[in-house]
Motif scaffolding. Sequence first.
Motif, PDB file in Angstrom:
ATOM      1  N   PHE A 244       0.839  -0.958   0.013  1.00  0.00           N
ATOM      2  CA  PHE A 244      -0.058  -0.048  -0.023  1.00  0.00           C
ATOM      3  C   PHE A 244       0.930   1.170   0.206  1.00  0.00           C
ATOM      4  O   PHE A 244       1.844   1.281   0.488  1.00  0.00           O
ATOM      5  N   ASN A 245       0.460   2.326  -0.613  1.00  0.00           N
ATOM      6  CA  ASN A 245       0.905   3.787  -0.459  1.00  0.00           C
ATOM      7  C   ASN A 245       0.461   4.284   0.668  1.00  0.00           C
ATOM      8  O   ASN A 245      -0.991   4.457   0.728  1.00  0.00           O
ATOM      9  N   ASP A 292      -2.288  -2.712  -5.984  1.00  0.00           N
ATOM     10  CA  ASP A 292      -1.403  -2.680  -4.743  1.00  0.00           C
ATOM     11  C   ASP A 292      -1.335  -4.250  -4.469  1.00  0.00           C
ATOM     12  O   ASP A 292      -0.653  -4.617  -3.386  1.00  0.00           O
TER      13      ASP A 292
END
Length: 460
Positions: A244-245, A292
Amino acid sequence: MLDDLRWDTDLIRRYDLSGPRYTSYPTALQLHSEVGSFDLLHALRESRRAVRPLSLYVHVPFCANICYYCACNKIITKDRARAQPYLQRLEQEIQLIACHLDSRQTVEQLHFGGGTPTFLSHVELRQLMATLRQHFTLLDDDSGDYGIEIDPREADWSTMGLLRELGFNRVSLGVQDLDPAVQRAVNRLQSLEQTRTLIEAARTLQFRSVNLDLIYGLPKQTPEGFARTVEEVIQLQPDRLSVFNYAHLPERFMPQRRIDSSELPAPAAKLEMLHTTIEQLTAAGYRYIGMDHFALPDDELAIAQEEGTLQRNFQGYTTHGHCDLIGLGVSAISQIGDLYSQNSSDLAIYQQSLSSAQLATQRGLVCNRDDRIRRAVIQQLICHFELDFEQIESAFGIDFRGYFVAEWPALQTLQRDGLISVDAQRIEVLPAGRLLVRSVCMVFDAYLAQHSQQRFSRVI
């Protein structure tokens, strides 16, 4: 596979905007207070009449420690006794919901999320599962997709043994980053050994799947340090990985205010982390599922994508999108037919509603025809990177080009820029556009203009 994904730095910089993650369409931002428990009961009756299979999501909001990056609905407490009154109300909700359903509606998918589900004691977990089995038709032959999120600091071999005994066959472990400096900066000290021990337990106990969560963009992260974390994680051989960002939104999520924004990596460093991670995972044999998510080729998600049956709902990518999703617990979201409904996110209100024998539904949405059409389009693009116009036309009785005439200029721009190819029959998201598939989906989002971009995380 390398051919499925192409890194184009220029395209990424131009299209790395903020936008929804499309676990649903319309997104949760469209839910409103005019939809309540009466609408939920009506949808449950329709589900019963159609004898649709079920997916259950159970929210356990408690955590013993706060992770500064977290944007989940949670309650931080060291007092384990706080779980008891919550579980009593949760059992009431289970009873109230289940009496409107049919025992022939089998629970194909079950997921415990949080918070930290393993905050609960072994006795409490046993009791909760017994209540679910009493009121819903859970599968006993291990064919169900029954998963639980685990904090490796809150579990051990005995926990894993209990979960397997209770019927869970999938686990998702939060890792985020293995660098001690990063862990200190986000208040989550967790050793590689803690994670490895639980994965070994999962393998020995024959859990069907292990997922690990990583986050890039956290304070004190560097491309070199994160690459070491990814390399260590690859050695653990999880079946799935979620990378994940980190979205730094301290104005919305109070714990994030404890993060020193000067310690966050620069945008260019974040891109380098993602690029290197993709190269590492691809070289290790993982496939990019989208949004993701990575999986080994023999994982159910990868197989479903190959066969064109992958779907997406509030639990993310799934092979059970055909099920009616029932959310149980504070803040939980249900998706039953064309209804979305969400319980109150306030623990006191949730518990008070159920103590009065009332459902805690606070808001929701009934999808209209346009919502259903756009939902089908976005689902196809985000799960399969392609869209067949005839499929949408026959399902909804529309002319695709005519219906989406206003969107056509934006699609042509995406085509000129190399994200997609468009012809008379279909849209294909090209390898250079797959990391940016949210940007493609945003073209079909009729509600996007109503919301500030600050309400969403960035695409990359």
